[in-house]
Enzyme design. Sequence first.
Site, mmCIF file in Angstrom:
data_model
loop_
_atom_site.group_PDB
_atom_site.id
_atom_site.type_symbol
_atom_site.label_atom_id
_atom_site.label_comp_id
_atom_site.label_asym_id
_atom_site.label_seq_id
_atom_site.Cartn_x
_atom_site.Cartn_y
_atom_site.Cartn_z
ATOM 1 N N ASN A 67 -3.898 5.502 15.731
ATOM 2 C CA ASN A 67 -5.001 5.073 14.669
ATOM 3 C C ASN A 67 -5.475 3.763 14.977
ATOM 4 O O ASN A 67 -4.713 2.686 14.558
ATOM 5 C CB ASN A 67 -4.362 5.376 13.222
ATOM 6 C CG ASN A 67 -3.999 6.949 13.091
ATOM 7 O OD1 ASN A 67 -4.687 7.628 13.282
ATOM 8 N ND2 ASN A 67 -2.621 6.933 12.538
ATOM 9 N N CYS B 274 0.959 -1.480 15.642
ATOM 10 C CA CYS B 274 1.105 -1.095 14.226
ATOM 11 C C CYS B 274 0.615 -2.439 13.535
ATOM 12 O O CYS B 274 0.780 -3.364 13.924
ATOM 13 C CB CYS B 274 2.767 -1.054 13.602
ATOM 14 S SG CYS B 274 2.690 -0.712 11.881
ATOM 15 N N CYS C 140 6.292 -6.630 7.058
ATOM 16 C CA CYS C 140 7.445 -5.989 7.948
ATOM 17 C C CYS C 140 8.469 -7.086 8.777
ATOM 18 O O CYS C 140 7.650 -7.985 9.317
ATOM 19 C CB CYS C 140 6.788 -5.056 8.877
ATOM 20 S SG CYS C 140 7.919 -4.112 9.790
ATOM 21 N N GLU D 115 0.829 -0.988 0.067
ATOM 22 C CA GLU D 115 0.063 0.132 0.010
ATOM 23 C C GLU D 115 1.047 1.236 -0.120
ATOM 24 O O GLU D 115 1.877 1.297 0.628
ATOM 25 C CB GLU D 115 -0.873 0.034 1.416
ATOM 26 C CG GLU D 115 -2.120 -1.031 0.999
ATOM 27 C CD GLU D 115 -2.988 -1.058 2.039
ATOM 28 O OE1 GLU D 115 -4.303 -1.435 1.978
ATOM 29 O OE2 GLU D 115 -2.814 -0.666 3.274
ATOM 30 N N CYS E 156 -1.320 6.385 9.686
ATOM 31 C CA CYS E 156 -0.075 5.806 10.183
ATOM 32 C C CYS E 156 -0.294 4.626 11.036
ATOM 33 O O CYS E 156 -1.170 4.707 11.764
ATOM 34 C CB CYS E 156 0.501 6.987 11.049
ATOM 35 S SG CYS E 156 1.954 6.545 11.885
ATOM 36 N N GLY F 293 7.040 -1.815 6.343
ATOM 37 C CA GLY F 293 8.256 -2.482 6.272
ATOM 38 C C GLY F 293 9.365 -1.526 6.835
ATOM 39 O O GLY F 293 9.105 -0.307 7.602
ATOM 40 N N GLU F 294 10.387 -1.948 7.371
ATOM 41 C CA GLU F 294 11.745 -1.151 7.997
ATOM 42 C C GLU F 294 12.684 -0.925 6.917
ATOM 43 O O GLU F 294 13.345 -1.820 6.332
ATOM 44 C CB GLU F 294 12.268 -2.322 9.112
ATOM 45 C CG GLU F 294 13.561 -1.595 9.721
ATOM 46 C CD GLU F 294 13.785 -0.224 10.067
ATOM 47 O OE1 GLU F 294 14.089 0.645 9.575
ATOM 48 O OE2 GLU F 294 12.819 0.034 11.186
ATOM 49 N N CYS G 136 3.757 8.558 1.099
ATOM 50 C CA CYS G 136 4.229 7.655 2.023
ATOM 51 C C CYS G 136 4.436 6.363 1.302
ATOM 52 O O CYS G 136 3.620 5.806 0.984
ATOM 53 C CB CYS G 136 3.248 7.373 3.347
ATOM 54 S SG CYS G 136 3.783 6.152 4.451
ATOM 55 N N CYS H 46 6.084 -4.557 16.027
ATOM 56 C CA CYS H 46 5.731 -3.527 16.854
ATOM 57 C C CYS H 46 4.155 -3.569 16.987
ATOM 58 O O CYS H 46 3.465 -3.717 16.220
ATOM 59 C CB CYS H 46 5.799 -2.045 16.192
ATOM 60 S SG CYS H 46 7.684 -1.549 15.705
ATOM 61 N N SER I 182 12.142 6.896 7.959
ATOM 62 C CA SER I 182 11.544 6.328 9.481
ATOM 63 C C SER I 182 12.145 4.968 9.636
ATOM 64 O O SER I 182 11.986 4.115 9.017
ATOM 65 C CB SER I 182 10.262 6.634 9.428
ATOM 66 O OG SER I 182 9.578 6.179 10.760
ATOM 67 N N SER J 16 10.993 6.209 14.982
ATOM 68 C CA SER J 16 9.809 5.406 15.622
ATOM 69 C C SER J 16 10.083 5.380 17.083
ATOM 70 O O SER J 16 10.480 4.253 17.419
ATOM 71 C CB SER J 16 9.259 4.391 15.067
ATOM 72 O OG SER J 16 8.793 4.652 13.764
ATOM 73 N N PHE J 17 10.126 6.148 18.052
ATOM 74 C CA PHE J 17 10.506 6.310 19.411
ATOM 75 C C PHE J 17 9.447 5.565 20.261
ATOM 76 O O PHE J 17 9.708 4.442 20.709
ATOM 77 C CB PHE J 17 11.012 7.429 19.899
ATOM 78 C CG PHE J 17 11.861 7.594 20.875
ATOM 79 C CD1 PHE J 17 13.154 7.163 20.825
ATOM 80 C CD2 PHE J 17 11.660 8.043 21.971
ATOM 81 C CE1 PHE J 17 14.175 7.069 21.689
ATOM 82 C CE2 PHE J 17 12.585 8.092 22.990
ATOM 83 C CZ PHE J 17 13.912 7.567 23.102
ATOM 84 N N HIS J 18 8.452 6.301 20.679
ATOM 85 C CA HIS J 18 7.176 5.783 21.220
ATOM 86 C C HIS J 18 7.392 5.379 22.452
ATOM 87 O O HIS J 18 6.040 5.001 23.276
ATOM 88 C CB HIS J 18 6.701 4.582 20.370
ATOM 89 C CG HIS J 18 6.553 4.877 19.004
ATOM 90 N ND1 HIS J 18 5.960 6.047 18.511
ATOM 91 C CD2 HIS J 18 6.826 4.129 17.759
ATOM 92 C CE1 HIS J 18 5.848 5.730 17.244
ATOM 93 N NE2 HIS J 18 6.571 4.745 16.814
#
Length: 391
Positions: A325, A142, A135, A115, A368, A194-195, A128, A139, A226, A248-250
Site C-alpha cells: 500500500n 511502513c 513505533c 489511528e 495496512c 506500534g509493536e 485494527c 520497517c 502481529s 511480519s515476515f516479508h
Amino acid sequence: MTATVPITQDVLTIPRKVAEGPVNLVGLTREGMRTALIEAGTPEKQAKMRVGQIWQWIYQWGLRDFEGMSNLSKGFRAELAEKFVIEVPEVVTRQVSEDGTRKYLVKIAGGHEVEVVYIPEEDRGTLCVSSQVGCTLTCSFCHTGTQKLVRNLTAGEIIGQVMVARDDLGEWPEQGARNVETRLLSNIVLMGMGEPLYNFENVRDAMKIAMDPEGIQLSRRRITLSTSGVVPEIARTAEEIGCQLAISFHATTDDVRDKLVPINKRWNIAELLEALRAYPRVSNSERITFEYVMLDGVNDSVEDAHRLVKLIEGIPAKINLIPFNEWPGAPYKRSSGNRIHRFAEIIYKAGYASPIRKPRGEDIMAACGQLKSATERARKSRKQIEADAGL
C-alpha cells in the site's frame, strides 16, 4: 547474535506524570479495580462483588456514568463518581472509505493521537488496534515506521479503542433485548500503530478485558497479535494471552529482512522460526499467519516463494500476501498482479493457504502500513526516507 546497529529509533523518554484527580476504571484488570475500590473505601469483603457489578456495566453494557448502575445504591454511586471516571479516547475525526472501512483518529492523554481502523466484511468485522503512539521499529516499507515512538499506550487506551468503535457501530447490547449472535465487531487485530510486544503488559491486560466472559466476550481465537519478531516475548504471548499470532515476515533472506524489518538484526530468521515452531504447541493455536508484503523486485521472485516454503516447513501456517500500500514518499512499489499470483500459486501448491489481501481503505490512508497520526504526518522527502531505509 549481536546487533551492529540499533533496531529502534533513538528516543528521549520523558516519564509521564501521575494523573491527578479521579482514577479511570477503563483498562484496570479485575484485581486492579478491586484494589482501587478498597483504597477508595469499599469494604474488602464487598470489593469482589462490586468489581463484578461495575465490570458488567462498563464492558457488557457500555455504560459511561455511575448514575445508571441501577443495582448499586445511590450513596455508593455518588462515592464512585467522586473518585473514579469511565473514560475512553476522544474521537477527533472519523472517515469512511468507499468500501465501508472506517478510520478513527483518536486523542489520548497528553494530546497525542493514534489511528484505529474498522474493516467490515460480510460475515464479520475486524478492528485494527494501535498499541503505541508511533513505533519503536523502522520497517522501511511502513508509513507508521517513519513516525518516531512517542510512548506506549495504556491498557485503558488500547481497550478504549474497542469501546469507541462499538460506540460508533451502536453495538452495545440493550438489557432485556434479544441476543444477536452476528457481531459487527467480531475480531481484533493488533496490527495498528506500534509493536505490541514492546508494550506487552498493557496489551495483555487490554486483551484479557476483551476476552472476559462477563464483558466484551471475544474468543481468544478472534484476537490476532502481529509482531515483527520480538523473540523473547513470543512464548510469553502464548502463555499469558493465548491469542492467534501473526508475524511480519516479508523476506526470505537475512540480508533483505535486515533492510525491510530491522529487528531482524537482533533476532534473525532462524531464531524467529525456532520460537514460532514452539508457539502452536504452547497456545494451542490453529496456525501462525505469516504476513508478506509484496514489493516489486525486492522480495517477490519465484526463488523467494520457494525459499519461503522451505523456511516454514513443519509450522502450521498460512501466508497472507499483502500488495504494498503506497504512501507519499514510499521507497518501494507494489508488485504486479501477475507476480503476486505466481507467488501465491507456489505457496498454495506447497500445501499452505496463500490468500492475497484485498487492499481496504486506501482512499482514506487506512490500509495496512499506511497509519500515521495526523499531527505527525509531516512529509519526509523521498531521499530522506530512502536514507532511513538504507536504500
